[in-house]
Design a protein around this motif. Structure first.
Motif, mmCIF file in Angstrom:
data_model
loop_
_atom_site.group_PDB
_atom_site.id
_atom_site.type_symbol
_atom_site.label_atom_id
_atom_site.label_comp_id
_atom_site.label_asym_id
_atom_site.label_seq_id
_atom_site.Cartn_x
_atom_site.Cartn_y
_atom_site.Cartn_z
ATOM 1 N N PRO A 137 -5.141 -3.905 -3.702
ATOM 2 C CA PRO A 137 -3.847 -4.559 -3.952
ATOM 3 C C PRO A 137 -2.993 -3.688 -4.868
ATOM 4 N N ASP A 138 -1.799 -4.160 -5.212
ATOM 5 C CA ASP A 138 -0.895 -3.320 -6.010
ATOM 6 C C ASP A 138 -1.211 -3.335 -7.503
ATOM 7 N N LEU A 139 -2.218 -4.132 -7.916
ATOM 8 C CA LEU A 139 -2.677 -4.172 -9.304
ATOM 9 C C LEU A 139 -1.556 -4.544 -10.279
ATOM 10 N N CYS A 140 -0.501 -5.174 -9.742
ATOM 11 C CA CYS A 140 0.675 -5.565 -10.533
ATOM 12 C C CYS A 140 1.283 -4.365 -11.274
ATOM 13 N N GLY A 141 1.107 -3.187 -10.689
ATOM 14 C CA GLY A 141 1.674 -1.995 -11.309
ATOM 15 C C GLY A 141 0.901 -1.478 -12.514
ATOM 16 N N ASN A 142 -0.365 -1.855 -12.642
ATOM 17 C CA ASN A 142 -1.204 -1.377 -13.744
ATOM 18 C C ASN A 142 -1.778 -0.015 -13.347
ATOM 19 N N TRP A 143 -1.092 1.055 -13.761
ATOM 20 C CA TRP A 143 -1.492 2.394 -13.310
ATOM 21 C C TRP A 143 -2.734 2.904 -14.019
ATOM 22 N N ASN A 144 -3.055 2.363 -15.174
ATOM 23 C CA ASN A 144 -4.333 2.697 -15.811
ATOM 24 C C ASN A 144 -5.497 2.183 -14.967
ATOM 25 N N ALA A 145 -5.315 0.986 -14.387
ATOM 26 C CA ALA A 145 -6.343 0.429 -13.504
ATOM 27 C C ALA A 145 -6.484 1.284 -12.249
ATOM 28 N N LEU A 146 -5.372 1.743 -11.695
ATOM 29 C CA LEU A 146 -5.423 2.634 -10.530
ATOM 30 C C LEU A 146 -6.195 3.899 -10.867
ATOM 31 N N GLU A 147 -5.946 4.471 -12.033
ATOM 32 C CA GLU A 147 -6.639 5.699 -12.419
ATOM 33 C C GLU A 147 -8.144 5.479 -12.526
ATOM 34 N N LEU A 148 -8.556 4.318 -13.022
ATOM 35 C CA LEU A 148 -9.985 4.005 -13.094
ATOM 36 C C LEU A 148 -10.630 4.026 -11.716
ATOM 37 N N HIS A 159 -3.386 1.454 0.590
ATOM 38 C CA HIS A 159 -2.602 0.316 0.093
ATOM 39 C C HIS A 159 -1.525 0.025 1.128
ATOM 40 N N ASN A 160 -1.525 -1.174 1.654
ATOM 41 C CA ASN A 160 -0.647 -1.490 2.774
ATOM 42 C C ASN A 160 0.790 -1.767 2.348
ATOM 43 N N THR A 161 1.720 -1.190 3.104
ATOM 44 C CA THR A 161 3.146 -1.461 2.933
ATOM 45 C C THR A 161 3.509 -2.798 3.565
ATOM 46 N N GLU A 162 2.840 -3.139 4.654
ATOM 47 C CA GLU A 162 2.933 -4.403 5.394
ATOM 48 C C GLU A 162 4.192 -4.559 6.238
ATOM 49 N N THR A 163 5.387 -4.391 5.639
ATOM 50 C CA THR A 163 6.599 -4.641 6.408
ATOM 51 C C THR A 163 7.758 -3.826 5.835
ATOM 52 N N VAL A 164 8.926 -4.015 6.387
ATOM 53 C CA VAL A 164 10.108 -3.258 5.954
ATOM 54 C C VAL A 164 10.733 -3.950 4.741
ATOM 55 N N PRO A 165 11.476 -3.198 3.895
ATOM 56 C CA PRO A 165 12.018 -3.787 2.667
ATOM 57 C C PRO A 165 12.830 -5.062 2.885
ATOM 58 N N ARG A 166 13.626 -5.125 3.958
ATOM 59 C CA ARG A 166 14.486 -6.284 4.204
ATOM 60 C C ARG A 166 13.686 -7.574 4.353
ATOM 61 N N LEU A 167 12.442 -7.475 4.813
ATOM 62 C CA LEU A 167 11.640 -8.670 5.087
ATOM 63 C C LEU A 167 10.662 -9.007 3.967
ATOM 64 N N TYR A 168 10.657 -8.231 2.891
ATOM 65 C CA TYR A 168 9.664 -8.459 1.832
ATOM 66 C C TYR A 168 9.759 -9.864 1.239
ATOM 67 N N ARG A 169 10.953 -10.346 0.969
ATOM 68 C CA ARG A 169 11.082 -11.658 0.325
ATOM 69 C C ARG A 169 10.454 -12.758 1.179
ATOM 70 N N GLN A 174 5.463 -11.874 -3.227
ATOM 71 C CA GLN A 174 4.964 -11.431 -4.533
ATOM 72 C C GLN A 174 4.726 -9.924 -4.576
ATOM 73 N N GLY A 175 5.074 -9.243 -3.495
ATOM 74 C CA GLY A 175 4.939 -7.803 -3.450
ATOM 75 C C GLY A 175 6.251 -7.119 -3.794
ATOM 76 N N ASN A 176 6.209 -5.805 -3.886
ATOM 77 C CA ASN A 176 7.395 -5.029 -4.229
ATOM 78 C C ASN A 176 7.314 -3.698 -3.492
ATOM 79 N N TYR A 177 8.290 -3.433 -2.650
ATOM 80 C CA TYR A 177 8.268 -2.234 -1.806
ATOM 81 C C TYR A 177 8.225 -0.958 -2.642
ATOM 82 N N ASP A 178 9.063 -0.869 -3.656
ATOM 83 C CA ASP A 178 9.101 0.337 -4.492
ATOM 84 C C ASP A 178 7.782 0.534 -5.234
#
Length: 290
Positions: A137-148, A159-169, A174-178
Motif C-alpha cells: 500500500p502507499d504507507l500513507c506517505g511514510n518514506w521511512n517505512a518504505l526504506e525499511l 504499488h498499483n496506480t489503479e486508475t487515472v487521476p480524474r477518477l481517483y475521488r 483514500q488514495g493519492n495519485y501524486d
C-alpha cells in the motif's frame, strides 16, 4: 446493464491442484488475495501452484468501492507467527517466485512495513533462491517505512496506480495519485537494483488518452513493469463496469508501453497485478541489475 463478453468467460478450474494449494493455505491459516479479492485467475494460478499471499488481513482500513476485500471488520493485531507460516507455505509449494501483498493498515504507525520485512526475511531464510515481489500500500506517505521494506531486499516492489487521476475521488478516495508516483520514484532512488512495478484497471470510464498519460507518468518515475486489466464488478454493491474493453485495445497499450520503455507489459482483459508475476525471473536475466 453492461453484458460480459465471451472473452471474459473463464474456464472452470480443475480440482486436484487447486485443492492441494487450498489445503496448504488452510493448514497454515494463511490468506490469499486470490480468494479474498475474488480474482478471476484463481484457477489458473492455483493449478500452476502459485498464490499471492495476503498478510495482515483479511480486514482492510480503507473502503475502496472497487475492491472485494472486507473493510467492515476491525483489523486484528499483527500475528508474529505469520511470517514463519508464510515461509513454510513457500517451501511446501516449492515456489520459485512469491508475491506478498497486504490490506491497507493505516492503523499501524508504519503501515505494516515491519510485517513485510519479517515475511521477506522468513522466506529468504527458508528458500533463499525464491525471488520475492511485494505489492505494498502507499504507507500513507511514510518514506521511512518504505526504506525499511527495501532494505529487506525484495527483487520487485509493486504499488498499483489503479486508475487515472480524474477518477481517483470516485474509485480510490483514500488514495493519492501524486503519492503513488512519488512512492515508485523514491523506490528507484533508494534501491536502484529493485525492479518497480505498477498496475491499472480499465473499464471505469477512463479514456485511451488518459491511460496513455498514466503510462507516460509511470515511465517518468522509471517504473519497469506494468499490468493493465479489465475491472470486473465483484458484487452489486461495488462500482459498476462502465465498459468492457476490446482485446485489441489491450494489445495497443502493450505496444505503446514497450515503445516508451517499460521492460515488461502484461496487458489483457484478465490481467491482474500478480498475473504471471513469475515471468519477472526471465526479465531479471535479460535486464540484470547489480
Amino acid at each position: 446493464m453492461t453484458v460480459k463478453p465471451d472473452w471474459l468467460r473463464v474456464k472452470a478450474p480443475g480440482r486436484e491442484r487447486i485443492g492441494n494449494v487450498k489445503d496448504i493455505l488452510r493448514d497454515l491459516s494463511l490468506n490469499t488475495v486470490c480468494e479474498e479479492a475474488s480474482c478471476p485467475n484463481i484457477g489458473e494460478c492455483f493449478n500452476a501452484g502459485t498464490a499471492t499471499f495476503l498478510i495482515m488481513g483479511p480486514a482492510c482500513t480503507r473502503a475502496c468501492p472497487y475492491c472485494d476485500i472486507d473493510f467492515e471488520k476491525k483489523p486484528k493485531p499483527l500475528d508474529p507467527t505469520e511470517p514463519a507460516r508464510l515461509a513454510e507455505a513457500v517451501r511446501r509449494m516449492n515456489l520459485n517466485h512469491v508475491v506478498i501483498t497486504s490490506v491497507n493498515r493505516d492503523d499501524l504507525f508504519d503501515g505494516g512495513a515491519s510485517q513485510f520485512v519479517a515475511c521477506i526475511d522468513a522466506v529468504h531464510s527458508v528458500s533463499p533462491n525464491t525471488t520475492i515481489e511485494v505489492l505494498i500500500p502507499d504507507l500513507c506517505g511514510n518514506w521511512n517505512a518504505l526504506e525499511l521494506i527495501l532494505q529487506a531486499a525484495p527483487e520487485v516492489l509493486n504499488h498499483n496506480t489503479e486508475t487515472v487521476p480524474r477518477l481517483y475521488r470516485r474509485v480510490r478516495p483514500q488514495g493519492n495519485y501524486d503519492r503513488t508516483l512519488e512512492l515508485l520514484q523514491r523506490t528507484r532512488q533508494l534501491s536502484p537494483s529493485t525492479y518497480t512495478k505498477s498496475g491499472i484497471m480499465v473499464g471505469l470510464g477512463e479514456t485511451d488518452a488518459e491511460i496513455r498519460q498514466v503510462m507516460q507518468d509511470l515511465r517518468t518515475v522509471d517504473c519497469d513493469i506494468l499490468t493493465i486489466g479489465q475491472y470486473l464488478q465483484p458484487s452489486q454493491k461495488h462500482l459498476q463496469v462502465n465498459e468492457f474493453i476490446n482485446p485489441e485495445q489491450f494489445v495497443a497499450w502493450k505496444t505503446f508501453g514497450e515503445e516508451i520503455g517499460f521492460l515488461q507489459i502484461v496487458s489483457s482483459a484478465l490481467t491482474r497485478s500478480s498475473y504471471h508475476a513469475e515471468q519477472v525471473r526471465e526479465l531479471m536475466e535479460r535486464y540484470p541489475r547489480s
